[in-house]
Design a protein around this motif. Sequence first.
Motif, mmCIF file in Angstrom:
data_model
loop_
_atom_site.group_PDB
_atom_site.id
_atom_site.type_symbol
_atom_site.label_atom_id
_atom_site.label_comp_id
_atom_site.label_asym_id
_atom_site.label_seq_id
_atom_site.Cartn_x
_atom_site.Cartn_y
_atom_site.Cartn_z
ATOM 1 N N SER A 56 -9.289 3.332 -6.036
ATOM 2 C CA SER A 56 -9.966 2.046 -5.893
ATOM 3 C C SER A 56 -10.933 1.849 -7.059
ATOM 4 O O SER A 56 -11.661 2.773 -7.435
ATOM 5 C CB SER A 56 -10.732 2.031 -4.571
ATOM 6 O OG SER A 56 -11.481 0.862 -4.434
ATOM 7 N N LYS A 57 -10.944 0.654 -7.615
ATOM 8 C CA LYS A 57 -11.816 0.385 -8.770
ATOM 9 C C LYS A 57 -13.292 0.547 -8.443
ATOM 10 O O LYS A 57 -14.097 0.828 -9.319
ATOM 11 C CB LYS A 57 -11.551 -1.007 -9.337
ATOM 12 C CG LYS A 57 -10.283 -1.063 -10.143
ATOM 13 C CD LYS A 57 -10.206 -2.347 -10.927
ATOM 14 C CE LYS A 57 -8.952 -2.303 -11.802
ATOM 15 N NZ LYS A 57 -8.875 -3.429 -12.694
ATOM 16 N N ASP A 58 -13.666 0.358 -7.164
ATOM 17 C CA ASP A 58 -15.082 0.522 -6.824
ATOM 18 C C ASP A 58 -15.358 1.851 -6.108
ATOM 19 O O ASP A 58 -16.354 2.005 -5.423
ATOM 20 C CB ASP A 58 -15.605 -0.668 -6.018
ATOM 21 C CG ASP A 58 -14.967 -0.790 -4.645
ATOM 22 O OD1 ASP A 58 -14.017 -0.033 -4.342
ATOM 23 O OD2 ASP A 58 -15.418 -1.645 -3.865
#
Length: 196
Positions: A56-58
Motif C-alpha cells: 500500500s502506498k500509505d
Amino acid sequence: MSQTFNTREEWLNAALALVRAQVPAIGSQRIRITCGFPSTYTRSGTLAECWPSDASKDNTWEVMISPTVALPVEVFTLVAGMALHTVPGGASRTSNSYRAACMDIGLAPADESWRTLLATDDFWSTFGDALEDLGPYPHAEVMAAQKKTQSTRMLKLTCPLCGYTLRTSAKWIAQGLPVCHDGTEFQAETTEESAE
C-alpha cells in the motif's frame, strides 16, 4: 445490548478493534478493512484477503472481506483471521507467527493448508459476547454465482448457396447484408435470442 451500525465498514472496524484488543502483537499497525471481492475470488472463491503494508502506498495493511459472506459469525471469523496476518512475521499463512497467533485466540485450520480457519469453542468463549454486542452486520449477501452473463450480440449469417457462415452485429446488418464470394447475399438466421 447490541450496537447498530449504518455501514459495513463501521461494523468491520468495530470487529477489528475487538480482535486488536485481544491480540497485543497487532499493536498499532495501520489496518484498513472493507467489504470487497478479494483478488482471487473468481479463480478460487477466496472469502477474505490481507495485503501487507508494503503493498500500500500509505503503508497500511489492506483487508478485504468478500460481499458473498453476510452472517456475522462468519464475517467476524474472517476479520480475526485476516487481522492476525498483521502480527510481526505473520504475513504468510505458513508462518509460525501467524499459526501461533491463530491458535492463541482459538482459530484452528480446517486442513493442512491453513486456507480456511475454524472458530473453536475457545474462540467463541473469548469473542462470543462481544460479537453479540456488535449486533447485525449491515450487509446483504451478494449472489455472485447468479450474476447473469451477457449473451453474445453477434448474429449468424449464412450464404444460402455455398453454406459459408460468418457472424456480425445487428449494426452492420442494418447497413446492408454482405455478399458472399459467389455473389449471393448472406441471410441472417433468425433465432429466439436474435429476435428479442
